[in-house]
Design an enzyme around this catalytic site. Structure first.
Site, PDB file in Angstrom:
ATOM      1  CE1 TYR A  78      61.498  43.174 185.128  1.00 38.26           C
ATOM      2  CE2 TYR A  78      62.459  45.344 184.778  1.00 38.26           C
ATOM      3  CZ  TYR A  78      61.521  44.398 184.463  1.00 38.26           C
ATOM      4  OH  TYR A  78      60.602  44.672 183.489  1.00 38.26           O
ATOM      5  CG  ASP A  85      48.945  30.734 184.505  1.00 36.38           C
ATOM      6  OD1 ASP A  85      48.728  31.045 185.692  1.00 36.38           O
ATOM      7  OD2 ASP A  85      49.032  29.543 184.127  1.00 36.38           O
ATOM      8  CG  ASP A 117      52.853  47.226 179.328  1.00 31.08           C
ATOM      9  OD1 ASP A 117      53.116  48.066 180.217  1.00 31.08           O
ATOM     10  OD2 ASP A 117      53.448  47.178 178.238  1.00 31.08           O
ATOM     11  CG  ASP A 126      57.429  44.981 182.645  1.00 31.57           C
ATOM     12  OD1 ASP A 126      57.170  46.188 182.481  1.00 31.57           O
ATOM     13  OD2 ASP A 126      57.986  44.277 181.780  1.00 31.57           O
ATOM     14  CE  LYS A 134      53.149  29.290 186.367  1.00 34.25           C
ATOM     15  NZ  LYS A 134      51.894  29.100 185.619  1.00 34.25           N
TER      16      LYS A 134
HETATM   17  C1  IPM Z   1      58.352  49.869 182.626  1.00 30.92           C
HETATM   18  C2  IPM Z   1      59.314  49.570 181.495  1.00 30.92           C
HETATM   19  C3  IPM Z   1      60.674  49.256 182.108  1.00 30.92           C
HETATM   20  C4  IPM Z   1      60.532  48.013 182.953  1.00 30.92           C
HETATM   21  C5  IPM Z   1      61.807  49.104 181.100  1.00 30.92           C
HETATM   22  C6  IPM Z   1      61.899  50.283 180.169  1.00 30.92           C
HETATM   23  C7  IPM Z   1      63.127  48.865 181.781  1.00 30.92           C
HETATM   24  O1  IPM Z   1      58.835  48.544 180.696  1.00 30.92           O
HETATM   25  O2  IPM Z   1      58.577  50.859 183.343  1.00 30.92           O
HETATM   26  O3  IPM Z   1      57.408  49.130 182.797  1.00 30.92           O
HETATM   27  O4  IPM Z   1      60.584  46.892 182.434  1.00 30.92           O
HETATM   28  O5  IPM Z   1      60.361  48.166 184.164  1.00 30.92           O
HETATM   29 MN    MN Z   2      56.886  47.790 181.281  1.00 29.77          MN
END
Ligand code: IPM
Ligand code: MN
Length: 365
Positions: A141, A219, A247, A243, A187
């Protein structure tokens, strides 16, 4: 002593859910006899519309001057075409970097009354309770060089030993207080940066002999989370992998829109719902305030050492769900669909009930 909280409601449903969280915080503060001072600032698209930048120096300074930051959400269709550095998301990245928020903590815990909303089978998901520690201020990032031209694009995934050590320590300490197992995700079969990651995590592990460390390729980890999420306790990983994995982890609980997060640094900390700004339902009073309220609970725990207040807030949320109260995003047949405000009021009401039941007002913070 008065504690200062900076509020960054942001875009879309951000302001509505932050209002709910603030109502809960004020109520809890009153019960526990502590003082908070709130300072509200713009961030994201609304800041761009007002000042021409998604994060002003003034907003940043207000964060530096406070004990904790509570953020709603940033972003929306309206700002999608802006150049990279002016997008609402850029504000979030700058804020994380500027405040040194290197550890992003995202719990993946199933609310028992929402088991049926998970995309996974009940017997697979039931009892899931783990937490993702995502490194937040390094990795691909932020690595240099980065850029693109007509013919190529490039980014750099880089981690230094101290960056890995500090988040590993936090994750191991948390594992000690939990079930005592930590899975480090990388990884290392392909990336050198992951080989260093693995080495440093293994060295750190020597200071925590009571924690069982295992390593997993990213993975495989993605697969294991949907196959058998109960096997995890603490997952430690880098920025990009975290990230993605957070999710997935959020989704399988059936309540992605209800999950809180904490981003901690040495000096500052920020709390925010995992969900986005949901511009399509903004301003209608129907947004789910639970993630924001649970983020406030994390704030009590991590910034103000008020673990008891934090626990009571979570219990109050669980009770509201058991009472069948739902905002429309999580409602199923037979549930009572309520507004953001009504759900917030119910949670506050439950807080009083539980508070009175438990200790007649005598608590240790
Ligand atoms: C998160 C979001 C952010 C990230 C984006 C909006 C920059 O997806 O907080 O997970 O990738 O960190
Ligand atoms: Mn995110």
């Amino acid at each position: 002593m008065t504690k200062k909280i900076t509020l960054l409601p942001g875009d879309g449903i951000g302001p509505e859910v932050i209002e709910s969280a603030v109502n809960v915080i004020k109520h809890v503060a009153e019960k526990f006899g502590i003082q908070f001072e709130f300072e509200t600032r713009l961030i994201g698209g609304i800041s761009y519309d007002t000042y021409g930048t998604p994060l002003t120096d003034e907003t940043l300074q207000t964060c530096y001057d406070s004990d904790a930051v509570l953020l709603g959400a940033v972003g929306g269709y309206k700002w999608e075409e802006l150049p990279h550095h002016l997008k609402p998301e850029a504000a979030l990245l700058k804020l994380r970097k500027s405040l040194g928020l290197f550890a992003n903590i995202r719990p993946a815990k199933i609310y028992s009354s929402l088991v049926d909303s998970s995309s996974l089978k009940k017997e697979v998901i039931n009892g899931t309770d783990f937490v993702v520690f995502r490194e937040l201020t390094g990795g691909i990032y932020f690595g240099e060089p980065r850029g693109y031209d007509n013919d190529k694009g490039w980014n750099t995934m880089i981690y230094t030993r101290p960056e890995i050590e500090r988040i590993a320590k936090l994750a191991f300490e948390t594992a000690q207080r939990r079930k005592g197992t930590l899975t480090s995700v990388d990884k290392a079969n392909v990336l050198e940066v992951s080989q260093l990651w693995r080495k440093v995590v293994a060295e750190t592990a020597k200071n925590y002999p009571d924690v069982e460390l295992s390593n997993m390729y990213v993975d495989n980890a993605a697969m294991q989370i949907v196959k058998d999420p109960k096997q995890f306790d603490v997952i430690l990983t880098s920025n990009l992998f975290g990230d993605i994995l957070s999710d997935i982890s959020g989704m399988i609980t059936g309540s992605l829109g209800m999950l809180p997060s904490a981003s901690l640094g040495t000096r500052y900390s920020l709390y925010e719902p995992v969900h986005g700004s949901a511009p399509d339902i903004a301003g209608k009073g129907i947004a789910n305030p639970i993630a924001a309220i649970a983020s406030a609970a994390m704030m009590f725990e991590h910034s103000f050492e008020m673990g008891k207040a934090s626990e009571l807030i979570i219990e109050s949320i669980e009770k509201a769900l058991k009472q069948g109260l739902r905002t429309s995003d999580i409602a199923q047949k037979g549930d009572k669909v309520v507004t953001t405000q009504d759900l917030t009021k119910a949670i506050i009401g439950n807080f009083d009930l539980i508070y009175n039941e438990q200790a007649l007002g005598v608590f240790t913070l």
